[in-house]
Write an enzyme that holds these catalytic residues in place. Sequence first.
Site, PDB file in Angstrom:
ATOM      1  N   HIS A 195      56.474  18.040 116.399  1.00 59.80           N
ATOM      2  CA  HIS A 195      55.514  18.459 115.369  1.00 59.80           C
ATOM      3  C   HIS A 195      56.028  19.653 114.578  1.00 59.80           C
ATOM      4  O   HIS A 195      55.636  19.858 113.441  1.00 59.80           O
ATOM      5  CB  HIS A 195      54.138  18.701 115.985  1.00 59.80           C
ATOM      6  CG  HIS A 195      53.483  17.415 116.338  1.00 59.80           C
ATOM      7  ND1 HIS A 195      53.595  16.838 117.573  1.00 59.80           N
ATOM      8  CD2 HIS A 195      52.789  16.550 115.574  1.00 59.80           C
ATOM      9  CE1 HIS A 195      52.968  15.687 117.567  1.00 59.80           C
ATOM     10  NE2 HIS A 195      52.464  15.488 116.370  1.00 59.80           N
ATOM     11  N   GLU A 439      49.866   3.750 118.767  1.00 60.49           N
ATOM     12  CA  GLU A 439      51.039   4.592 119.055  1.00 60.49           C
ATOM     13  C   GLU A 439      51.470   4.485 120.512  1.00 60.49           C
ATOM     14  O   GLU A 439      52.383   5.165 120.951  1.00 60.49           O
ATOM     15  CB  GLU A 439      50.805   6.036 118.631  1.00 60.49           C
ATOM     16  CG  GLU A 439      49.473   6.617 118.979  1.00 60.49           C
ATOM     17  CD  GLU A 439      49.245   8.000 118.348  1.00 60.49           C
ATOM     18  OE1 GLU A 439      50.141   8.553 117.695  1.00 60.49           O
ATOM     19  OE2 GLU A 439      48.143   8.523 118.539  1.00 60.49           O
ATOM     20  N   ASP A 463      54.936   8.562 117.875  1.00 60.00           N
ATOM     21  CA  ASP A 463      54.644   8.379 119.300  1.00 60.00           C
ATOM     22  C   ASP A 463      55.012   6.982 119.775  1.00 60.00           C
ATOM     23  O   ASP A 463      55.445   6.806 120.916  1.00 60.00           O
ATOM     24  CB  ASP A 463      53.150   8.653 119.571  1.00 60.00           C
ATOM     25  CG  ASP A 463      52.896  10.149 119.715  1.00 60.00           C
ATOM     26  OD1 ASP A 463      53.692  10.810 120.400  1.00 60.00           O
ATOM     27  OD2 ASP A 463      51.927  10.646 119.132  1.00 60.00           O
ATOM     28  N   CYS A 510      51.398   5.686 109.465  1.00 53.60           N
ATOM     29  CA  CYS A 510      51.274   7.107 109.094  1.00 53.60           C
ATOM     30  C   CYS A 510      52.292   7.976 109.835  1.00 53.60           C
ATOM     31  O   CYS A 510      52.291   9.188 109.693  1.00 53.60           O
ATOM     32  CB  CYS A 510      49.859   7.615 109.349  1.00 53.60           C
ATOM     33  SG  CYS A 510      49.393   7.603 111.078  1.00 53.60           S
TER      34      CYS A 510
HETATM   35  C1  PEP Z   1      52.523   9.526 115.126  1.00 54.68           C
HETATM   36  O1  PEP Z   1      52.540   9.646 116.353  1.00 54.68           O
HETATM   37  O2  PEP Z   1      53.301   8.799 114.488  1.00 54.68           O
HETATM   38  C2  PEP Z   1      51.535  10.272 114.324  1.00 54.68           C
HETATM   39  C3  PEP Z   1      51.377  10.040 113.037  1.00 54.68           C
HETATM   40  O3  PEP Z   1      50.826  11.258 114.943  1.00 54.68           O
HETATM   41  P1  PEP Z   1      51.464  12.656 115.399  1.00 54.68           P
HETATM   42  O4  PEP Z   1      52.826  12.751 114.777  1.00 54.68           O
HETATM   43  O5  PEP Z   1      50.543  13.721 114.933  1.00 54.68           O
HETATM   44  O6  PEP Z   1      51.508  12.524 116.882  1.00 54.68           O
HETATM   45 MG    MG Z   2      50.907  10.557 117.370  1.00 52.50          MG
END
Ligand code: PEP
Ligand code: MG
Length: 579
Positions: A195, A439, A463, A510
């Site tokens: 992140h 995910e 994920d 996403c």
């Molecule tokens: C993902 O896991 O692709 C996602 C969009 O959520 P995050 O990156 O916040 O875990």
């Molecule tokens: Mg995620």
Amino acid sequence: MSFVIHGLAVSPGIAIGHASLISHAALEVAQYLVKERDIEAELARFDSAVAAVRAELGALRVEAGASLGAPAELSAFVDVHAMILSDPLLAEVPRQLIRERRCNAEWALVQQLEQITAQFDEIEDAYLRERKHDIVQVVERVLKVLLGHQRKAARRVRDGDLIIVAHDLSPADTIQFKQLKIGGFVTDLGGATSHTAIVARSLAIPAVVGLHHARALIQEDELLIIDGTRGVLIVAPDQRVLEEYRLRKTELELERHKLKRLRSSRAVTLDGQEIELSVNIEMPQDIDKVKEVDAAGVGLFRTEFLFMNRDELPGEDEQFEAYRSVVKALPGKPVTIRSLDLGADKTTRAMKGAGRIEPNPALGMRAIRYCLAEPHIFLAQLRAILRASLYGRVRLLVPMLAHAHEIEQTLVMLALAKSQLHEARIKFDEHIEVGGMIEIPAAALALGPFVKQLDFLSIGTNDLIQYTLAIDRTDEAVAYLYDPLHPAVLRLIALTIATGRRAGVPVAVCGEMAGDPTLTRLLLGMGLNQFSMHPAQLLEIKQQVMKSDCSLLRGRVARLLRQDEPARLLEQLVKINAH
Ligand code: PEP
Ligand code: MG
């Protein structure tokens, strides 16, 4: 001497600037320039904090002397701390930094602490080396007093050309850069879809992570070049290299500028397919960037960032205001608010059990699991989201679902939040759409309950890749195994898109794959028509969409998906992207 370090390219672009070595303590304090006329006051602030700690230690000593059972070590320890406090290295040098460099008191103190601890790290004698902890404790005492007086001090850095150099940064640290003007950052640790890296992309600042020993090799203020596209850090570049990179930086800026022309163009493929391009945001203030690229809406609002860097959880009203501000800023456009995805690398002091050492945080108590275990936190958020739904088109997105019973429990909680609002006579959108993130591989492979009970799906490829390939997305040691093009990953994505399509349930992507222009055609060929990414990536993806023909891509991508050989698969992708 000039040298180059290679790491993981996580946020493209070029930054040229001076190193600011950051430790955790440094990030916790405000850093700003004191006005010339305020220097005396800042010195007085520093002196009075030192005096307060001296008094505190004096009181401790009296206490230790008075209490019969107190160990002799306690008095000795207090004496050592009092001595450290009076040492000119701590009592005088920060004053010089305040006077000569106009640093605020906290910043001066932390800089000096870093100098001293670096010297201690070089001491061979283990006992003496360990004394640095005493110094850290004394400094922390002084900082505490200073922060107590000025906790909310605005944090500012010296210039926009600062490059943050850190051993590691948490997403909570990185999100604070949104308030600063920094050129870029580099870290020793970190994976490409951690992140921390995601926040860098959302800030659109160049970043390289996984540099191993950069923090130890680089000196404060040293000139650096970050090539965030290639994952390279150049330390103390010579004039020729510097000129070359300045030129490339200008070229990149020009290219970015040209892309702006696409802002008002429709995202339609050559064969007339309308593609929805939305954005991912972390904070309400990101909304300005959303408007700059005229996105179709917000495809992912990572609400957990509202919970970071604070001691108390944001209450229902505060959350409601934050969500409503985003919804009102985008009239008529969908705003997909994801329920809390705390846990793993996204932590907060305010979270219950935050200090708990989890054996495997990525496989542990995160996201919907945490929300279902803490119903009062979940309900407050659901009510806040529902209340915001009155002001526009809000959709609720739930992360990390794997089990049918988790979907059912979530819907029960939503029904409960609705009935609580009814009772309080508060209005909201009764028909708010509810979606689930795909995910976890189990979810992609058993989509029945998802398409039956939910209104839309959104694939979190970050994920999904982590869990399919069993690699921690934050760990640079296994970052080389993180592969969006692994055939298993691609098949899970294709399966989700196809299943959603058959069931008439819209599917978006996403995760970071949605913002990678080299993967746009691949996803279009799988039948994807909704992408959500960082605002800075949107126009480039639109350009790809406008150059693509889905009717041709479908057959080619179907063939690619049958391929098990990574090298052949890559070859096919290169061909798909070339024509
Ligand atoms: C993902 O896991 O692709 C996602 C969009 O959520 P995050 O990156 O916040 O875990
Ligand atoms: Mg995620």
